[in-house]
Motif scaffolding. Structure first.
Motif: not given
Length: 463
Positions: A200, A275, A279, A281, A314, A356, A359-360
């Motif tokens: 992060n 998130h 967006e 995703t 986020h 998630t 996300g990463n």
């Protein structure tokens, strides 16, 4: 061979122009599609297109556009209403269905002539997603550039719209045929380093690293040459939005300082990082699971005994949700809302499972030997230790089955090695994003690397 770049973000215009100018006198011709008349007129590149959203459509053209929109909806299950949802928060009330019908007709006329070999663009805005589906219709590759920061220097890789690894695997194979092999022990070292890195990195620290006098010159040049009246018109809306976010952030900060959750080493957690929304995703890849409050509610109702749910906003969305929305999450059973300033890396260390949408955080989890659940088709969803839920029933069953379950560490390590090896082989050492902020991004070496990456990716796809 002609490549189209969709020039959406004003901050990336200079990079697009540098790439297009680099392609002059090459067999690979790169053109830029502008949606801003001022940018189109000021552009220095010889090959360019302008698509206006303001022209009125004749009755016959309107019918053609409606047929195109219906075809996309029937075949790919993506409609005008979803495109409106993705874009409305940026352009407010000015976005309407006619906007997209005009765009569909214009971009379709470019793609249907048979001269376009590929399109390069993002997938954050509604009309970018619609362009992707038109590319599928004409079997034209739609390349999504993405910077990978898992290595010692940033590398760019092209993903396709579904974030599958099809493109990078083909490029990796193409490069290996040229004699480029990546040793597994190198990737192993990178993975080991990555385990100890807090992923992060805030935008503030990035800006401090990158800002120099050249950045200020670029920013001034960009503002002076490319910001038309339509941009200035939206500045007031953006200013009002920033003021609202500042007020929300100030109130939220007080809430987190006095009432926010604190990590307890004696508790078992399931971690849900939120998130940014709207967006692509959550809203186009995982459409039916995109309601993040409902997702949090279903997880809280599926918690095993002695487990709690911990939610983190986020960092780039901090201030968008007001205090009443935060309290709505925090009031769910056995749910904790933690400050977005808390490191996700530390939260993952305290959690048994990470959930998630796409996300990463899922990759971060398995790098630390944890389990992760994803709700969409993303490029890392097939890694060992990552499990996919197709609906809320799957999610509940997965949570129940994964609690206390150990993952095969050899499989995990091997899948990570294969993943990073493929990424490395199929990527190129360059920086694509933030051309106004990133140092040396417009230098000849970086532009040459991007151009080389585009050309090799196309050769791999053709082969």
């Amino acid at each position: 061979m002609e490549i189209l770049i969709l020039d959406v973000s004003t901050t990336i215009t200079l990079l697009h122009e540098a790439i297009a100018l680099r392609s002059v006198d090459e067999e690979l011709n790169i053109s830029v599609v502008y949606f801003n008349k001022t940018k189109f007129k000021k552009s220095r590149i010889p090959s360019k297109y302008y698509i206006s959203f303001d022209d009125e459509l004749e009755k016959e053209d309107l019918l053609k556009s409606e047929i195109l929109a219906k075809e996309i909806y029937d075949k790919y299950n993506f409609g005008i209403s979803e495109a409106l949802y993705l874009d409305r928060y940026r352009k407010k009330d000015r976005v309407h269905s006619q906007y997209y019908l005009r765009y569909l007709l214009r971009i379709d006329s470019l793609l249907s002539n048979g001269n376009i070999s590929a399109v390069i663009g993002e997938v954050a805005l509604g009309y970018e997603v619609m362009t992707y589906y038109l590319c599928k219709k004409y079997d034209i590759p739609y390349l999504v550039p993405s910077n990978i920061y898992a290595f010692s220097t940033p590398r760019m890789v092209f993903f396709d719209r579904e974030y599958s690894d099809k493109i990078i695997r083909k490029v990796a194979e193409y490069q290996r045929n040229l004699g480029l092999n990546v040793e597994k022990d190198l990737i192993n070292r990178l993975i080991e380093e990555r385990k100890s890195i807090d992923i992060n990195r805030g935008i503030g620290s990035q800006m401090l690293n990158f800002i120099d006098s050249d950045v200020l010159k670029r920013l001034w040049y960009n503002l002076k040459n490319y910001q038309g009246a339509d941009y200035r018109e939206s500045l007031l809306y953006k200013f009002n939005k920033r003021v609202g976010n500042f007020i929300n952030k100030s109130i939220n900060r007080i809430y987190f300082n006095y009432f926010g959750a604190k990590l307890d080493q004696n508790k078992n957690y399931i971690f849900l990082p939120l998130h940014i929304q709207p967006e692509s995703t959550p809203d186009t890849i995982a459409t039916y699971l995109s309601n993040q409050f409902e997702l949090a509610r279903n997880i809280s109702l599926s918690l095993p005994p002695n487990f709690e749910l911990i939610i983190k906003e986020h960092p780039n969305n901090y201030g968008v949700r007001n205090i009443f929305q935060l309290l709505k999450y925090a009031q769910l059973p056995y749910t904790n809302f933690i400050s977005p300033k808390t490191s996700s890396s530390i939260i993952i260390d305290h959690s048994e499972i990470v959930v998630t949408i796409g996300g990463n955080a899922a990759i971060e989890a398995i790098l630390k030997g944890k389990k992760a659940i994803v709700l969409s088709n993303i490029h890392h969803s097939n890694l060992s230790g990552i499990y996919k839920a197709r609906n809320y029933y799957d999610l509940k069953s997965l949570i129940k089955s994964l609690v206390g379950k150990s993952i095969d560490q050899d499989d995990r390590e091997n899948s990570l090695i294969e993943y990073y090896t493929t990424i490395y082989s199929g990527s190129f050492p360059c920086v694509w994003h933030q051309p106004l902020m990133a140092k040396d991004i417009l230098e000849k070496k970086n532009i040459d690397n991007i151009f080389l990456g585009i050309r090799k990716s196309l050769q791999a796809l053709k082969g």
